[in-house]
Design a protein around this motif. Structure first.
Motif, PDB file in Angstrom:
ATOM      1  N   ASP A  60      -3.839  10.004  -3.395  1.00  0.00           N
ATOM      2  CA  ASP A  60      -3.158   8.581  -2.685  1.00  0.00           C
ATOM      3  C   ASP A  60      -4.194   8.441  -1.581  1.00  0.00           C
ATOM      4  N   ILE A  61      -4.824   9.386  -1.021  1.00  0.00           N
ATOM      5  CA  ILE A  61      -5.751   9.518   0.347  1.00  0.00           C
ATOM      6  C   ILE A  61      -7.132   9.150   0.054  1.00  0.00           C
ATOM      7  N   LEU A  62      -7.276   7.574   0.976  1.00  0.00           N
ATOM      8  CA  LEU A  62      -8.306   7.215   0.445  1.00  0.00           C
ATOM      9  C   LEU A  62      -9.319   7.405   1.761  1.00  0.00           C
ATOM     10  N   LEU A  63     -10.571   7.386   1.426  1.00  0.00           N
ATOM     11  CA  LEU A  63     -11.664   7.999   2.632  1.00  0.00           C
ATOM     12  C   LEU A  63     -12.456   6.760   2.518  1.00  0.00           C
ATOM     13  N   THR A  64     -11.918   5.526   4.060  1.00  0.00           N
ATOM     14  CA  THR A  64     -13.209   4.594   4.735  1.00  0.00           C
ATOM     15  C   THR A  64     -13.399   4.551   5.730  1.00  0.00           C
ATOM     16  N   THR A  65     -14.423   3.657   5.335  1.00  0.00           N
ATOM     17  CA  THR A  65     -15.076   2.444   6.809  1.00  0.00           C
ATOM     18  C   THR A  65     -14.569   1.815   6.810  1.00  0.00           C
ATOM     19  N   ALA A  66     -14.139   0.531   5.987  1.00  0.00           N
ATOM     20  CA  ALA A  66     -13.414  -0.432   6.152  1.00  0.00           C
ATOM     21  C   ALA A  66     -12.955  -0.963   7.447  1.00  0.00           C
ATOM     22  N   ARG A 125      -3.676   4.746   0.026  1.00  0.00           N
ATOM     23  CA  ARG A 125      -3.797   4.053  -0.965  1.00  0.00           C
ATOM     24  C   ARG A 125      -2.765   2.742  -1.117  1.00  0.00           C
ATOM     25  N   PRO A 126      -1.592   3.188  -1.295  1.00  0.00           N
ATOM     26  CA  PRO A 126      -0.012   2.502  -1.405  1.00  0.00           C
ATOM     27  C   PRO A 126       0.081   1.033  -0.590  1.00  0.00           C
ATOM     28  N   SER A 127      -0.437   1.641   0.628  1.00  0.00           N
ATOM     29  CA  SER A 127      -0.205   0.522   1.750  1.00  0.00           C
ATOM     30  C   SER A 127      -1.403  -0.330   1.807  1.00  0.00           C
ATOM     31  N   ILE A 128      -3.057   0.471   0.940  1.00  0.00           N
ATOM     32  CA  ILE A 128      -3.985  -1.323   1.208  1.00  0.00           C
ATOM     33  C   ILE A 128      -3.205  -1.832  -0.007  1.00  0.00           C
ATOM     34  N   GLU A 129      -2.712  -1.181  -0.889  1.00  0.00           N
ATOM     35  CA  GLU A 129      -2.262  -2.279  -2.210  1.00  0.00           C
ATOM     36  C   GLU A 129      -1.007  -2.611  -1.851  1.00  0.00           C
ATOM     37  N   ALA A 130      -0.118  -2.535  -1.224  1.00  0.00           N
ATOM     38  CA  ALA A 130       1.038  -3.288  -1.152  1.00  0.00           C
ATOM     39  C   ALA A 130       0.364  -4.887  -0.148  1.00  0.00           C
ATOM     40  N   LEU A 160      -5.125  -5.944  -0.673  1.00  0.00           N
ATOM     41  CA  LEU A 160      -5.915  -5.413  -1.676  1.00  0.00           C
ATOM     42  C   LEU A 160      -6.382  -4.333  -1.899  1.00  0.00           C
ATOM     43  N   ASP A 161      -7.607  -4.323  -2.770  1.00  0.00           N
ATOM     44  CA  ASP A 161      -7.656  -3.399  -3.770  1.00  0.00           C
ATOM     45  C   ASP A 161      -8.497  -2.754  -3.039  1.00  0.00           C
ATOM     46  N   PRO A 162      -8.079  -0.814  -3.322  1.00  0.00           N
ATOM     47  CA  PRO A 162      -9.098  -0.230  -2.560  1.00  0.00           C
ATOM     48  C   PRO A 162      -9.990   0.066  -3.045  1.00  0.00           C
ATOM     49  N   ASP A 202      -0.147  -2.351   9.367  1.00  0.00           N
ATOM     50  CA  ASP A 202       0.910  -2.679   7.384  1.00  0.00           C
ATOM     51  C   ASP A 202      -0.217  -1.751   6.809  1.00  0.00           C
ATOM     52  N   ILE A 203      -1.342  -1.327   7.183  1.00  0.00           N
ATOM     53  CA  ILE A 203      -2.179   0.120   6.614  1.00  0.00           C
ATOM     54  C   ILE A 203      -1.977   0.573   7.047  1.00  0.00           C
ATOM     55  N   TRP A 204      -1.262   1.862   6.375  1.00  0.00           N
ATOM     56  CA  TRP A 204      -1.113   3.176   7.205  1.00  0.00           C
ATOM     57  C   TRP A 204      -2.101   4.603   6.792  1.00  0.00           C
ATOM     58  N   SER A 205      -2.162   5.314   7.801  1.00  0.00           N
ATOM     59  CA  SER A 205      -3.392   6.879   7.639  1.00  0.00           C
ATOM     60  C   SER A 205      -2.386   8.025   7.302  1.00  0.00           C
ATOM     61  N   GLY A 206      -2.765   8.844   6.612  1.00  0.00           N
ATOM     62  CA  GLY A 206      -2.453  10.148   5.868  1.00  0.00           C
ATOM     63  C   GLY A 206      -3.344  11.151   6.010  1.00  0.00           C
ATOM     64  N   GLY A 207      -3.076  12.079   6.373  1.00  0.00           N
ATOM     65  CA  GLY A 207      -3.724  13.408   5.654  1.00  0.00           C
ATOM     66  C   GLY A 207      -4.305  13.452   4.408  1.00  0.00           C
ATOM     67  N   HIS A 208      -4.701  15.251   4.278  1.00  0.00           N
ATOM     68  CA  HIS A 208      -4.891  15.329   2.767  1.00  0.00           C
ATOM     69  C   HIS A 208      -3.160  16.082   2.514  1.00  0.00           C
ATOM     70  N   SER A 209      -2.796  16.716   4.553  1.00  0.00           N
ATOM     71  CA  SER A 209      -1.483  17.641   4.029  1.00  0.00           C
ATOM     72  C   SER A 209      -0.367  16.274   3.559  1.00  0.00           C
TER      73      SER A 209
END
Length: 324
Positions: free
Chosen positions: A233-239, A249-254, A257-259, A288-295
């Motif tokens: 569920d982790i998306l790497l982006t520069t957006a 990704r779930p926070s982007i969808e919430a 926005l379309d991940p 509103d849009i949250w980060s997370g790592g692979h962990s």
């Protein structure tokens, strides 16, 4: 190994070779105090404070509570580590630096730029200065500038991240630097922490799991989302920041926005909550849009810092026994 180990002054105060990573809008007084009294280096970005005056208040409260803990237990707490954003966009850098100097920090982490402008005053105050870097070239520059140690941002770290494989990154840096190294990215338990040491690191960051603790300043929905999510569920982006950033990704969808259909690149404006779009009612990064790592895959429930560190200690000891 270096002739003089910069970390020797407080190694015996650590229950784990671990730093609770400095996280924007997440790391605060409660998280830092809980980490330090459990033998883990507690860190926080100075920009988490609304002003230099509040930074002074935070440091004073943290120091007072940790002194009280040491007096009651007879055991010194782990060091407190402030994180300074040294990028030119941080208008508070000089003011925050002056506050830190008054508090005689044991350790400071610099981010988003060269540590050179703050090294001398921090060294004069007795601080060990670690610079976070995301490439071999930046590591070489930080060492040349005089940083005491390096935080290696590798692929999988939450928020603004690196892109290099940790095995390659650590061994490449160890080829020219024998000072303290901190591995950031993918440290989800004591087994991963022990592996970081075997690889050649002195310490490691743990960030995402500390978000999902009762003491963190994160929104409860954020914590629950981490529990429900995995590394998939982790998306790497520069957006959202203009830099490579790992987001949930779930926070982007919430946020509506379309991940899979995001702008290619966002504006770089370190330390501020910027509207993604033109209207004020658009969702904001970090809030509103949250980060997370692979962990994130290692986050299975919301725990207290006491419980989480106790589990990590047990895992670390089990990993150590397995290697013998």
């Amino acid at each position: 190994m270096p002739t003089i180990d910069p970390l020797s002054r407080f190694r015996d105060r650590l229950s784990l070779p671990l730093i609770a990573a400095p996280m924007f809008l997440v790391s605060g007084v409660e998280l830092v105090v809980a980490a330090c009294r459990n033998g883990v280096i507690g860190s926080f970005p100075t920009v988490n404070c609304r002003s230099p005056e509040q930074l002074d208040e935070w440091l004073s409260e943290i120091e007072s509570r940790l002194r009280r803990h040491s007096d009651e237990t007879g055991k010194p707490a782990a060091p407190v580590c402030a994180n300074l954003i040294v990028h030119r966009s941080n208008a508070r850098l000089e003011q925050d630096l002056q506050v830190l100097l008054r508090h005689k920090p044991e350790m400071v982490i610099t981010s988003v730029g060269s540590p050179a402008p703050v090294l001398k005053p921090l060294h004069d105050a007795g601080a060990i200065v670690l610079a976070d870097v995301a490439s071999i070239r930046h590591a070489e520059r930080a060492v040349a500038a005089g940083a005491d140690g390096l935080v290696l941002l590798t692929a999988g770290a939450g928020g603004q991240t690196g892109w290099l494989n940790p095995f390659v990154f650590v061994r490449a840096v160890r080829a020219f630097f024998d000072g303290p190294l901190v591995l950031a990215g993918g440290i989800s338990d004591g087994h991963a922490l022990r592996a970081a040491q075997a690889l050649g690191c002195d310490l490691a960051y743990m960030g995402t799991k500390f978000i999902a603790t009762r003491e963190s300043m994160a929104d409860s929905r954020y914590k629950d989302m981490l529990v429900a999510s995995s590394a998939d569920d982790i998306l790497l982006t520069t957006a959202f920041t203009g830099l490579q950033t790992n987001m949930l990704r779930p926070s982007i969808e919430a946020a509506g926005l379309d991940p899979d259909d995001l702008p290619a690149r966002g504006a770089i404006d370190i330390g501020k909550d910027i509207d993604i779009g033109a209207r004020e009612n658009r969702p904001k990064r970090w809030k509103d849009i949250w980060s997370g790592g692979h962990s994130t895959s290692g986050v299975t429930e919301v725990l207290s810092v006491d419980e989480m560190i106790a589990r990590t200690v047990a895992e670390y000891r089990a990993a150590d026994l397995r290697l013998r």
